[in-house]
Scaffold this motif. Sequence first.
Motif: not given
Length: 208
Positions: A129-155
């Motif tokens: 289980f990878f336990d990570c603060p939400e703000e850190e996960m949000e930062r990582r997802l918003l800069s992942r840049n793999q073109g995933r349709e679900d990596d936008n703030i709403e999703t």
Amino acid sequence: MGSVVESTNKEVNGSVAVKNPTVVFVLGGPGSGKGTQCTNIVQHFGYTHLSAGDLLRAEIKSGSENGTMIQNMIKEGKIVPSEVTIKLLQRAMLESGNDKFLIDGFPRNEENRAAFEEVTKIEPAFVLFFDCPEEEMERRLLSRNQGREDDNIETIRKRFKVFLESSLPVIEHYTAREKVRKIDAGRPVEEVFESVKAVFTPKDEKAD
Ligand SMILES: Nc1ncnc2c1ncn2[C@@H]1O[C@H](COP(=O)(O)OP(=O)(O)OP(=O)(O)O)[C@@H](O)[C@H]1O
Ligand SMILES: Nc1ccn([C@@H]2O[C@H](COP(=O)(O)O)[C@@H](O)[C@H]2O)c(=O)n1
């Protein structure tokens, strides 16, 4: 000629399955670093990495009859019915020729968990289980840049809600059975992997 693993496959619920596989479920919020760490574990410990999300995305690309339904669920951050995901996992396990699996991003809810147990009769060796603060996960997802349709703030916000409401209860289920190995995933990749290695290294091989 098939590999040793293939030649000893067995039948479960009317379909062929890998005999006595070692399964580790890899769980954690979106962007907690599951995929990144699985890549490292594969290199060091000889597991096959099966990401439920990757298998579902490949199913969309393959033009399968479930493709549109899966795509809509992913856009909304919702969990695809277990029947679909379990079939994809079972097929990938068989095709791998291996008998050690990291199952990443599954089970994501109670339905996933109960259905997998019922259909495959497999109990995980443990749950990472990878336990990570939400703000850190949000930062990582918003800069992942793999073109995933679900990596936008709403999703992303919807995925966080599903994680809290549906996936955390699965982790609690396994915690009650002493199966969870919790990792502080808010640190740099190399530091996280040091903790992961300690979980996979047999006790008698650890330095004093
Ligand atoms: N420990 C870390 N520190 C900083 N960035 C990281 C760390 N681990 C992973 N990342 C980066 O964060 C992003 C998300 O990581 P990754 O894809 O491994 O997460 P995940 O948990 O598999 O996400 P998802 O559930 O959305 O598929 C990637 O761009 C990755 O390079
Ligand atoms: N067991 C699962 C796993 C994933 N999904 C869907 O895929 C999306 C992306 O998953 P990642 O693990 O790659 O982040 C997820 O938000 C779900 O929509 C699923 O339905 N069931």
